[in-house]
Design an enzyme around this catalytic site. Sequence first.
Site, PDB file in Angstrom:
ATOM      1  N   LYS A   1     -28.644 -20.952 -89.406  1.00 10.57           N
ATOM      2  CA  LYS A   1     -29.070 -21.834 -90.485  1.00 10.57           C
ATOM      3  C   LYS A   1     -28.921 -21.166 -91.850  1.00 10.57           C
ATOM      4  CE  LYS A   1     -32.327 -24.290 -87.527  1.00 10.57           C
ATOM      5  NZ  LYS A   1     -31.375 -25.328 -87.218  1.00 10.57           N
ATOM      6  N   CYS A   2     -27.790 -20.504 -92.037  1.00 10.31           N
ATOM      7  CA  CYS A   2     -27.511 -19.734 -93.245  1.00 10.31           C
ATOM      8  C   CYS A   2     -26.343 -20.368 -93.981  1.00 10.31           C
ATOM      9  CB  CYS A   2     -27.173 -18.295 -92.829  1.00 10.31           C
ATOM     10  SG  CYS A   2     -26.650 -17.196 -94.161  1.00 10.31           S
ATOM     11  N   GLY A   3     -26.280 -20.186 -95.278  1.00  6.02           N
ATOM     12  CA  GLY A   3     -25.137 -20.671 -96.043  1.00  6.02           C
ATOM     13  C   GLY A   3     -23.833 -20.026 -95.600  1.00  6.02           C
ATOM     14  N   LEU A   4     -23.931 -18.860 -94.956  1.00  9.09           N
ATOM     15  CA  LEU A   4     -22.739 -18.156 -94.481  1.00  9.09           C
ATOM     16  C   LEU A   4     -22.391 -18.489 -93.028  1.00  9.09           C
ATOM     17  CD1 LEU A   4     -23.447 -14.628 -96.040  1.00  9.09           C
ATOM     18  CD2 LEU A   4     -22.043 -16.486 -96.968  1.00  9.09           C
ATOM     19  N   THR A   5     -23.184 -19.356 -92.395  1.00 11.43           N
ATOM     20  CA  THR A   5     -22.967 -19.699 -90.986  1.00 11.43           C
ATOM     21  C   THR A   5     -21.540 -20.185 -90.698  1.00 11.43           C
ATOM     22  OG1 THR A   5     -25.311 -20.133 -90.659  1.00 11.43           O
ATOM     23  CG2 THR A   5     -23.814 -21.129 -89.066  1.00 11.43           C
TER      24      THR A   5
END
Length: 167
Positions: A40-44
């Site tokens: 659930k990360c912007g970098l996922t």
Amino acid sequence: MTTDAGASPLGVEIGALQGGSAGLSQYDGKVVLIVNVASKCGLTPQYSGLERLQERYAEKGFTVLGVPCNQFLGQEPGTAEEIAEFCSATYGVTFPLTEKVEVNGEARHPLYERLVGFADGEGHTGDIRWNFEKFLVGRDGTVVARFSPQTEPEAADVVAAIEAQLG
């Protein structure tokens, strides 16, 4: 806290995501890109690039090893089953995933004790800065490169480092 910087990270025991041992010793003689991951990360979306690296180089003795971590704003809250389902269904991940661990602090997993002493291209050593920090381990089990979380898996410097290790 003592660190084992310089010792092979492949000599560490770590559990597999869905139980049992991930058996890092099975990667002796292989090139491994170790990445702390989160769902659930912007970098996922980097999972896509990691999977493409896996597909492109697996037959040459390479693997990505995903290490789920929930230390950065709780961005990996899921159970082992939820993480496995998300990675498979959303990104088609085929590379191995370990148990969820801590990469920083008092409870830092021994794997990361052996990784954090290695500097990236800007000279950063120490604590993991965010999800998707990458460490490249050569066939001899030594860390040969560290890449920041923002560095895309298929960036030219990452690909060049992998290819140099694969020979």
